[in-house]
Design a protein around this motif. Structure first.
Motif, PDB file in Angstrom:
ATOM      1  N   ARG A 118       0.839  -1.195   0.000  1.00 17.61           N
ATOM      2  CA  ARG A 118       0.000   0.000   0.000  1.00 17.61           C
ATOM      3  C   ARG A 118       0.880   1.253   0.000  1.00 17.61           C
ATOM      4  O   ARG A 118       1.729   1.439   0.889  1.00 17.61           O
ATOM      5  CB  ARG A 118      -0.908   0.013   1.224  1.00 17.61           C
ATOM      6  N   PRO A 119       0.686   2.140  -0.978  1.00 13.78           N
ATOM      7  CA  PRO A 119       1.489   3.364  -1.008  1.00 13.78           C
ATOM      8  C   PRO A 119       0.989   4.363   0.033  1.00 13.78           C
ATOM      9  O   PRO A 119      -0.141   4.276   0.525  1.00 13.78           O
ATOM     10  CB  PRO A 119       1.271   3.891  -2.431  1.00 13.78           C
ATOM     11  N   ALA A 120       1.835   5.322   0.374  1.00 19.43           N
ATOM     12  CA  ALA A 120       1.440   6.372   1.302  1.00 19.43           C
ATOM     13  C   ALA A 120       0.382   7.257   0.653  1.00 19.43           C
ATOM     14  O   ALA A 120       0.418   7.517  -0.548  1.00 19.43           O
ATOM     15  CB  ALA A 120       2.662   7.194   1.706  1.00 19.43           C
ATOM     16  N   GLY A 121      -0.569   7.700   1.448  1.00 18.74           N
ATOM     17  CA  GLY A 121      -1.625   8.557   0.933  1.00 18.74           C
ATOM     18  C   GLY A 121      -2.963   7.851   0.920  1.00 18.74           C
ATOM     19  O   GLY A 121      -3.128   6.772   1.502  1.00 18.74           O
ATOM     20  N   ASP A 122      -3.925   8.453   0.243  1.00 16.38           N
ATOM     21  CA  ASP A 122      -5.304   7.954   0.218  1.00 16.38           C
ATOM     22  C   ASP A 122      -5.505   7.089  -1.023  1.00 16.38           C
ATOM     23  O   ASP A 122      -5.762   7.594  -2.115  1.00 16.38           O
ATOM     24  CB  ASP A 122      -6.277   9.132   0.223  1.00 16.38           C
ATOM     25  N   PHE A 123      -5.353   5.767  -0.848  1.00 12.64           N
ATOM     26  CA  PHE A 123      -5.472   4.824  -1.947  1.00 12.64           C
ATOM     27  C   PHE A 123      -6.520   3.772  -1.607  1.00 12.64           C
ATOM     28  O   PHE A 123      -6.728   3.441  -0.436  1.00 12.64           O
ATOM     29  CB  PHE A 123      -4.140   4.141  -2.241  1.00 12.64           C
ATOM     30  N   VAL A 124      -7.138   3.218  -2.641  1.00 17.66           N
ATOM     31  CA  VAL A 124      -8.201   2.223  -2.494  1.00 17.66           C
ATOM     32  C   VAL A 124      -7.807   0.957  -3.245  1.00 17.66           C
ATOM     33  O   VAL A 124      -7.329   1.020  -4.387  1.00 17.66           O
ATOM     34  CB  VAL A 124      -9.539   2.763  -3.037  1.00 17.66           C
ATOM     35  N   PHE A 125      -8.014  -0.182  -2.613  1.00 14.48           N
ATOM     36  CA  PHE A 125      -7.753  -1.493  -3.218  1.00 14.48           C
ATOM     37  C   PHE A 125      -8.848  -1.806  -4.232  1.00 14.48           C
ATOM     38  O   PHE A 125     -10.040  -1.744  -3.918  1.00 14.48           O
ATOM     39  CB  PHE A 125      -7.750  -2.549  -2.119  1.00 14.48           C
ATOM     40  N   VAL A 126      -8.450  -2.170  -5.460  1.00 18.49           N
ATOM     41  CA  VAL A 126      -9.376  -2.601  -6.509  1.00 18.49           C
ATOM     42  C   VAL A 126      -8.813  -3.869  -7.143  1.00 18.49           C
ATOM     43  O   VAL A 126      -7.625  -3.937  -7.458  1.00 18.49           O
ATOM     44  CB  VAL A 126      -9.580  -1.515  -7.586  1.00 18.49           C
ATOM     45  N   LEU A 127      -9.664  -4.853  -7.339  1.00 13.99           N
ATOM     46  CA  LEU A 127      -9.221  -6.098  -7.959  1.00 13.99           C
ATOM     47  C   LEU A 127      -8.910  -5.904  -9.439  1.00 13.99           C
ATOM     48  O   LEU A 127      -9.619  -5.188 -10.155  1.00 13.99           O
ATOM     49  CB  LEU A 127     -10.296  -7.174  -7.829  1.00 13.99           C
ATOM     50  N   SER A 128      -7.874  -6.591  -9.891  1.00 10.48           N
ATOM     51  CA  SER A 128      -7.604  -6.729 -11.326  1.00 10.48           C
ATOM     52  C   SER A 128      -7.908  -8.144 -11.802  1.00 10.48           C
ATOM     53  O   SER A 128      -8.366  -8.339 -12.930  1.00 10.48           O
ATOM     54  CB  SER A 128      -6.144  -6.389 -11.641  1.00 10.48           C
ATOM     55  N   GLY A 129      -7.642  -9.144 -10.959  1.00  4.38           N
ATOM     56  CA  GLY A 129      -7.911 -10.520 -11.364  1.00  4.38           C
ATOM     57  C   GLY A 129      -7.582 -11.484 -10.246  1.00  4.38           C
ATOM     58  O   GLY A 129      -7.055 -11.107  -9.193  1.00  4.38           O
ATOM     59  N   PHE A 130      -7.905 -12.756 -10.480  1.00  8.56           N
ATOM     60  CA  PHE A 130      -7.671 -13.793  -9.476  1.00  8.56           C
ATOM     61  C   PHE A 130      -7.490 -15.134 -10.166  1.00  8.56           C
ATOM     62  O   PHE A 130      -7.940 -15.353 -11.299  1.00  8.56           O
ATOM     63  CB  PHE A 130      -8.838 -13.872  -8.475  1.00  8.56           C
ATOM     64  N   ARG A 131      -6.835 -16.041  -9.435  1.00 10.78           N
ATOM     65  CA  ARG A 131      -6.644 -17.422  -9.881  1.00 10.78           C
ATOM     66  C   ARG A 131      -6.673 -18.316  -8.640  1.00 10.78           C
ATOM     67  O   ARG A 131      -5.908 -18.104  -7.700  1.00 10.78           O
ATOM     68  CB  ARG A 131      -5.312 -17.573 -10.610  1.00 10.78           C
ATOM     69  N   PHE A 132      -7.597 -19.284  -8.604  1.00  8.61           N
ATOM     70  CA  PHE A 132      -7.694 -20.236  -7.509  1.00  8.61           C
ATOM     71  C   PHE A 132      -7.546 -21.648  -8.059  1.00  8.61           C
ATOM     72  O   PHE A 132      -8.104 -21.957  -9.128  1.00  8.61           O
ATOM     73  CB  PHE A 132      -9.056 -20.146  -6.810  1.00  8.61           C
ATOM     74  N   GLY A 133      -6.862 -22.510  -7.318  1.00  7.02           N
ATOM     75  CA  GLY A 133      -6.743 -23.905  -7.728  1.00  7.02           C
ATOM     76  C   GLY A 133      -6.532 -24.826  -6.545  1.00  7.02           C
ATOM     77  O   GLY A 133      -5.577 -24.629  -5.779  1.00  7.02           O
ATOM     78  N   PHE A 134      -7.421 -25.808  -6.366  1.00  9.46           N
ATOM     79  CA  PHE A 134      -7.193 -26.822  -5.344  1.00  9.46           C
ATOM     80  C   PHE A 134      -5.953 -27.635  -5.705  1.00  9.46           C
ATOM     81  O   PHE A 134      -5.757 -28.010  -6.868  1.00  9.46           O
ATOM     82  CB  PHE A 134      -8.399 -27.746  -5.222  1.00  9.46           C
ATOM     83  N   ASP A 135      -5.149 -27.950  -4.701  1.00 11.67           N
ATOM     84  CA  ASP A 135      -3.909 -28.679  -4.925  1.00 11.67           C
ATOM     85  C   ASP A 135      -4.091 -30.191  -4.954  1.00 11.67           C
ATOM     86  O   ASP A 135      -3.188 -30.912  -5.385  1.00 11.67           O
ATOM     87  CB  ASP A 135      -2.889 -28.337  -3.830  1.00 11.67           C
TER      88      ASP A 135
END
Length: 262
Positions: A118-135
């Motif tokens: 997280r950078p310093a200042g007023d920033f908001v987390f937004v998703l770009s993508g995801f990958r899930f896989g059972f092992d």
């Protein structure tokens, strides 16, 4: 496999003129439809539908790959030979001031880990993508989710007992608060249907976090899956989470954290 990529504006995206870029088609296993290279990708939609009934789940992905000018898309059980339809879209915006990052980890059931990006200042987390896989093969699905709060990333990917290990990758962006309009959440419980619609604010929307969760316990606490998705519309979100016969399935709930673009 077919794929369609749409850019709804030309040139480099700006905060005032995002480009909606979408890939859609039919496939089996993992595919890598090509996309453009301009702008920072912020997740706006993901939707999957098995065309041959419902199945166990091993892998799910909607992951932008900027270096390959592609998006990785997966919706598969263990052997990955079942056809599915998909739609994945990103709002591409001017990258100025946006800090992209990613996290790779392993987990079982649910995990929460600190994010040191997280950078310093007023920033908001937004998703770009995801990958899930059972092992360890494929499983019924009880819950899938990814979100951020207080610079901690929380992921869920589990069947009813939640003891199966999985590997995950989350791509995200820290977006200056000034680049976003409203921050809001949609939360609801759904009965005897595989689809739902939740009211949302108007405007172009990007997903900050989500979960889809079967609310039953015991043997009814997880399920085969046919449909899985969250799709932003003009003033709502369409949500899909169900097997081939959702009318006889347990209740499920969903939460979508989102932001509007300015």
């Amino acid at each position: 496999m077919t794929a369609v990529v749409g850019l709804l504006a030309s040139g480099v995206a700006t905060a005032d003129a995002a480009q909606l870029e979408e890939v859609s088609g039919t496939a089996h296993g993992t595919v890598f439809p090509g996309v453009g290279v301009f702008g920072a990708p912020l997740l706006g939609r993901f939707q999957y539908h098995f065309t041959s009934g419902d199945h166990h789940i091993r892998q799910v992905a909607a992951m932008p790959l900027p270096q390959q000018s592609a998006v990785e898309v997966t919706f598969a059980d263990e052997n990955g030979d079942d056809n599915y339809g998909y739609r994945v879209s990103h709002e591409r915006v001017d990258p100025a001031g946006i800090v992209p990052a990613s996290f790779h980890g392993t987990c079982a059931g649910q995990c929460s880990v600190p994010l040191f990006t997280r950078p310093a200042g007023d920033f908001v987390f937004v998703l770009s993508g995801f990958r899930f896989g059972f092992d360890n093969g494929d499983h019924h699905l009880d819950m899938i989710g990814v979100s951020e709060s207080g610079s901690r990333l929380t992921v869920q990917y589990k069947d009813n007992n939640g003891d199966d290990p999985f590997t995950y990758d989350v791509s995200y962006a820290w977006v200056p608060r000034s680049r976003l309009g409203f921050l809001a959440t949609v939360l609801n419980t759904v009965h005897a249907t595989g689809t739902a619609t939740g009211s949302a604010l108007g405007g172009e929307k990007v997903i900050r976090g989500f979960f889809l969760d079967n609310t039953a316990s015991g043997d009814a606490g997880d399920n085969h899956i046919r449909d899985l998705g969250i799709e932003a519309q003009a003033t709502s979100f369409d949500v899909q989470y169900g097997d081939a016969n959702p009318g006889d399935s347990a209740d499920w709930r969903y939460q979508i954290q989102y932001a509007t673009l300015v």
